[in-house]
Design a protein around this motif. Structure first.
Motif, PDB file in Angstrom:
ATOM      1  N   GLU A  55      19.594  42.328  39.599  1.00 27.82           N
ATOM      2  CA  GLU A  55      20.892  42.993  39.385  1.00 27.82           C
ATOM      3  C   GLU A  55      21.951  42.344  40.258  1.00 27.82           C
ATOM      4  O   GLU A  55      22.393  42.889  41.271  1.00 27.82           O
ATOM      5  CB  GLU A  55      20.746  44.479  39.698  1.00 27.82           C
ATOM      6  CG  GLU A  55      19.735  45.177  38.791  1.00 27.82           C
ATOM      7  CD  GLU A  55      19.332  46.564  39.286  1.00 27.82           C
ATOM      8  OE1 GLU A  55      19.681  46.907  40.446  1.00 27.82           O
ATOM      9  OE2 GLU A  55      18.665  47.289  38.524  1.00 27.82           O
ATOM     10  N   GLY A  86      24.962  43.533  44.893  1.00 30.59           N
ATOM     11  CA  GLY A  86      24.531  42.722  43.754  1.00 30.59           C
ATOM     12  C   GLY A  86      25.427  41.524  43.532  1.00 30.59           C
ATOM     13  O   GLY A  86      25.969  41.346  42.440  1.00 30.59           O
ATOM     14  N   ASN A  96      16.112  44.004  43.978  1.00 32.28           N
ATOM     15  CA  ASN A  96      17.072  45.003  43.508  1.00 32.28           C
ATOM     16  C   ASN A  96      17.179  46.221  44.413  1.00 32.28           C
ATOM     17  O   ASN A  96      18.022  47.099  44.186  1.00 32.28           O
ATOM     18  CB  ASN A  96      16.698  45.465  42.099  1.00 32.28           C
ATOM     19  CG  ASN A  96      16.885  44.369  41.068  1.00 32.28           C
ATOM     20  OD1 ASN A  96      17.653  43.425  41.278  1.00 32.28           O
ATOM     21  ND2 ASN A  96      16.189  44.477  39.946  1.00 32.28           N
TER      22      ASN A  96
END
Length: 479
Positions: free
Chosen positions: A429, A408, A403
C-alpha cells in the motif's frame, strides 16, 4: 560563495529587507554562515496582493514563452551546478556528491515542465445525445502557496515551481528556516532566466504560520503544495478547508525494504545502501525498515554492515566524504532517541549505534539486528543513517509487515521472480515501488504517496494537473 547569495526577501521580483534577520548555520561546523531577512506579516500580505494582481496576466502568457523561461533556468542551473551544490552542502550538510546529484535532479524538473507547458490539452466532442458540442479546457488553478522542506532545499522547490510556472500560476514560496539560501538563489536565477516580476515571491521566516496563516486565510489563494511532516500537513489541510483550496501533500514515510531469498544479493546490498543512505538518510523515501527473508538475513546483515561501516563520515565539502552531518541538534537527538529505544528493547548494533564526538551533528552509519516489533524505530521515521533489520519467512508475512504502518509513500522489493515482483508490488500500500532498485525519484514519473503519506503527485505528466482546473463549455447548435 555565501557573499554572492541573496539574503533579502524576494517579493514579487524585488529584493527587500524584512522585519528582522535570522541566522543560517553550517551543520558540519555548528558555525553561522550568514543572516537572512525574516518576513513580517506585512511582507506576506503584500506578496499575496502581488500574486493575485499578476495572476491573469501571467496565465495569458503564451505557454511557449513560459516553457522557454523554464528551459533557460534549466540551462543556468546546469552551467552553475558546482556553485549551487556547494551552497546546498554548506547550509544543509549533505556531501558534495549528494548535492551535485540534487542539482541535476532539481534542474530536470525545469526541463521536464518546460516541455509540459505546451502540452496542456483539452478536448472537443459532439454531445452524445445530440444538439450541441462539448468543449473541455484546462486553466491555471490560480495563485499558489508552496512550502518546501529543508532536506532537499532545491529539488522540492523546482518540483513545485516547475509545474506552477508551466501551468501559468503565480506563486509564493515559504522555504524551510534551516535552508533558505538555496531557494533565494533559485529566485535570482529564475529572474535572470526571464521570469517576469510579480510571478514569484520567496519569503523566508522564523515562523511558518506567520506566512501560511495570512496566505491561506485569503480565498484568492487557490492552491497549497506542502512537503513536510504528516502532523503539520494535517493542520494545513484543515486551514485550507474553509476556502476549499486545492492541496497537494507530500508527507511522512516509513518505507519498507523487502528482500526475498531469490534476489541478487549484490544488487540488493547496493540498493539497500542507496535507499537508506541517500541524503544521509534524511529523506522521506529513505528505506526505514529492512524486512529480509530468514534464509539470507545473516549474509545480508554481514554485507550491509561491511558497506555501512566503511562509509566515510565528515564535512560535506571534504574529498571522499559519503555521509555528512544531520541538519541540526534536534534531528541528531531524534536519531539517538530511536536507536537507544531499540537497543534498550533488545536490538543489537552490528556497526555504529551512537553519535560521533566533536563539532557538527554527526551520527555513525548504523545497522541494527534483532529489532523487536515494539521498537519505535519500526513505527517512526528515523530520518538518519540507521538501518533496522527484521526477518520474515513467507511472502504473505512480508506484505503484512510492509503494510503495517499508517504511511504509504514508497516500498522497495528485491527478487528475481517477475511474477512475485508484480504480485507484491501491487499488494503493498504505497504510491511508489522500487523493484530491484533503491532509487525511484525521476522528474518524468509521478511522485507521491497514499494513506498518511499524503495525496497528489509531483513530476511526470500528472504533476502539472495539480495546477490546472477543468472547465466544460456546453455549446448549443446555432439555429
Amino acid at each position: 560563495m555565501i557573499e554572492n547569495v541573496p539574503k533579502q526577501l524576494f517579493v514579487g521580483g524585488q529584493w527587500r529587507d524584512g522585519g528582522g534577520r535570522f541566522a543560517v548555520q553550517d551543520p558540519g561546523t555548528e558555525q553561522q554562515l550568514c543572516e537572512v531577512a525574516d518576513a513580517r506579516e506585512s511582507d506576506v500580505r503584500e506578496a499575496v496582493e502581488i500574486a493575485v494582481a499578476n495572476q491573469r496576466k501571467w496565465a495569458s502568457t503564451p505557454p511557449r514563452q513560459r516553457g522557454e523561461i523554464l528551459r533557460r533556468a534549466w540551462e543556468l542551473m546546469t552551467d552553475r551546478a558546482e556553485d549551487i551544490a556547494l551552497l546546498m552542502t554548506l547550509e544543509m550538510g549533505k556531501s558534495l556528491t549528494e548535492s551535485r546529484a540534487e542539482v541535476a535532479y532539481a534542474a530536470e524538473f525545469f526541463r521536464w515542465f518546460s516541455e509540459e507547458a505546451v502540452r496542456i490539452e483539452g478536448r472537443y466532442a459532439r454531445n452524445p445525445a445530440g444538439g450541441g458540442r462539448m468543449l473541455v479546457a484546462r486553466h491555471p488553478v490560480g495563485p499558489c502557496l508552496l512550502i518546501t522542506p529543508w532536506n532537499f532545499p532545491l529539488a522540492m522547490g523546482t518540483r513545485k515551481l516547475g509545474p506552477a510556472i508551466a501551468a501559468g500560476c503565480t506563486a509564493i514560496v515559504k522555504p524551510a528556516q534551516l535552508t533558505p539560501l538555496s531557494m533565494l538563489n533559485l529566485a535570482a536565477l529564475l529572474r535572470e532566466a526571464g521570469l517576469p516580476d510579480g510571478v514569484l515571491s520567496v519569503l523566508p521566516s522564523t515562523s511558518a504560520s506567520r506566512v501560511s496563516g495570512p496566505v491561506l486565510a485569503d480565498a484568492r489563494i487557490r492552491k497549497l503544495s506542502f512537503t513536510g511532516s504528516t502532523e503539520v500537513g494535517r493542520k494545513l489541510v484543515e486551514q485550507c478547508a474553509p476556502n476549499l483550496q486545492r492541496t497537494s501533500m507530500e508527507l511522512g514515510g516509513n518505507a519498507p525494504f523487502l528482500l526475498f531469498s531469490d534476489a541478487d544479493l549484490d544488487q540488493a546490498v547496493k540498493g539497500a545502501v542507496t535507499a537508506k543512505m541517500r541524503n544521509n538518510g534524511e529523506s522521506c523515501v529513505a528505506a526505514n525498515r529492512f524486512h529480509v527473508q530468514s534464509s539470507v538475513a545473516g549474509e545480508f546483515v554481514d554485507r550491509l554492515t561491511e558497506e555501512m561501516s566503511s562509509m566515510r563520515v565528515g564535512h560535506g565539502t571534504e574529498d571522499g566524504v559519503q555521509v555528512g552531518p544531520l541538519v541540526n541538534a534536534a534531528q541528531r537527538d531524534k536519531v539517538i532517541e530511536l536507536v537507544d529505544d531499540a537497543l534498550e528493547r533488545g536490538a543489537h548494533a552490528t556497526t555504529g549505534g551512537k553519535p560521533l564526538d566533536g563539532k557538527g551533528f554527526f551520527y555513525a552509519p548504523t545497522v541494527l539486528t534483532d529489532v523487536p516489533p515494539d521498537a519505535r524505530i519500526l513505527r517512526e521515521e528515523v530520518f538518519g543513517p540507521v538501518a533496522p533489520v527484521t526477518t520474515f519467512d513467507t511472502e504473505d508475512e512480508a506484505v503484512h509487515l510492509a503494510n503495517d504502518t499508517e504511511f504509504g509513500l514508497v516500498a522497495y522489493l528485491f527478487t528475481r521472480d517477475l511474477d512475485r515482483a508484480i504480485r507484491v508490488g501491487e499488494a503493498v500500500e504505497t504510491g511508489m515501488v522500487g523493484v530491484n532498485t533503491g532509487l525511484v525519484s525521476n522528474a518524468a514519473a509521478p511522485f507521491g504517496g497514499v494513506k498518511a503519506s499524503g495525496f497528489g503527485r509531483e513530476g511526470g505528466a500528472e504533476g502539472i494537473e495539480e495546477y490546472l482546473d477543468v472547465q466544460y463549455l456546453a455549446l448549443a447548435n446555432q439555429p
